[in-house]
Design a protein around this motif. Sequence first.
Motif: not given
Length: 439
Positions: A151, A155, A167
Amino acid sequence: MTATLPAVRTPENGRWIDDWRPEDPSFWRATGARIARRNLILSIVSEHIGFSVWSLWSVLVLFLGPAYGVDPAGKFLLTAVPTLVGAALRIPYSFAVARFGGRNWTVFSASLLLIPSVLAAFLIRPGVSFPTLVLLAAVAGVGGGNFASSMTNINAFYPERLKGWALGVNAGGGNLGVAAVQLVGLLVLAVAGAGHPGIVAGVYIPLIVLAALGSALGMDNLAQARGERRGMRDAVRDAHTWVMSLLYIGTFGSFIGFGFAFGQVLQVQFHDQFGTPVKAAYLTFLGPLLGSLVRPVGGFLADRLGGARVTFATFLAMALGAGVVLLAAGRQSLPLYLVGFVALFVLSGIGNGSTYKMIPAIFGRRHPGNPHEARRLAGAVIGIAGAVGAFGGVLVNLAFRQSFLTTGSANAAYLAFIAFYLVCVAVTWTVYLRRPATV
């Protein structure tokens, strides 16, 4: 005006992109979207397998019959241990992206999944000691760290307007690993019976090799991430980090905790209907599957309606869903119980997407003229919130364990869940919605 394409250099330790400007529309159209999409797909593959390995013991406990001498309380402990280890690893895994690069760390972390898979494939058999089972379960916790690094990495690849979607898709694809390993377990139980738990883990060994190889050949490192190493230190000083971590306990902690415990709860609470592991396995995958599939929906809704609004409504609905489960448990109504529990999985999936969308939005608004600073802090908070939220899964399993030990049912646990969801409702309203919504 012609957009400057990213310069890609290939030093000894892997492929790096020096120039990355996702907020520049020309850059994004010309080359950014294609590169980001490729990294997203490969990230999902590795994260998906990581979740499967992390969730492995939610399935393996169904194979531990009388020959293993493990009681229900011991089985809840075996599912809590990998959850705890995975939660603890999420902090260093988030930091590792800045230290080693997203591609490099994905290759390493995917390869690391071979250890728990090989051990589980060959060491689980009748007569194995309970401490050995606890150790094997703990090693599977390495799969829980992959989510945080994945993640944090994704991002950085996507522009602000697409972060909720990106995401959500990344996390949803990873979360599907919980349902996937339960489907694998169901297949093994149906075909080979409960005497072959090692097959479940063995299925993942070649898949792990392929995932690591794909990441090595197709992913990229972002050079700008190396300037973000101190983000974790700065993030822990920000109050929003801990507010979002609390909310993520309610969403992701519920998802992963219920995912690990659902099969055992069915066998204990409705023993007459689920007297054998295969009967429980027919239903355990359904909730995690639906919760994973709707996670991108949570991000999509947050992009359009605001993350705080979606999160607020989700927690209200989760309190209601837990109330339905409590009512169904009291009446011993299996259909109503399943409706309530599946609703909790779906709602937690939506909340997972909306809360993670809130994080970059919060720091984007706090640093409107400095997207690099916003991205640096958001990436760090994603790692911290992911770790704390995963710890919520430990609390869910411990709540079930203690409730069954002290009262003989899960009712006390459901009351605790309702109370916590209402706390999250109040916090979301007070911090993000009491004044004009900010995220």
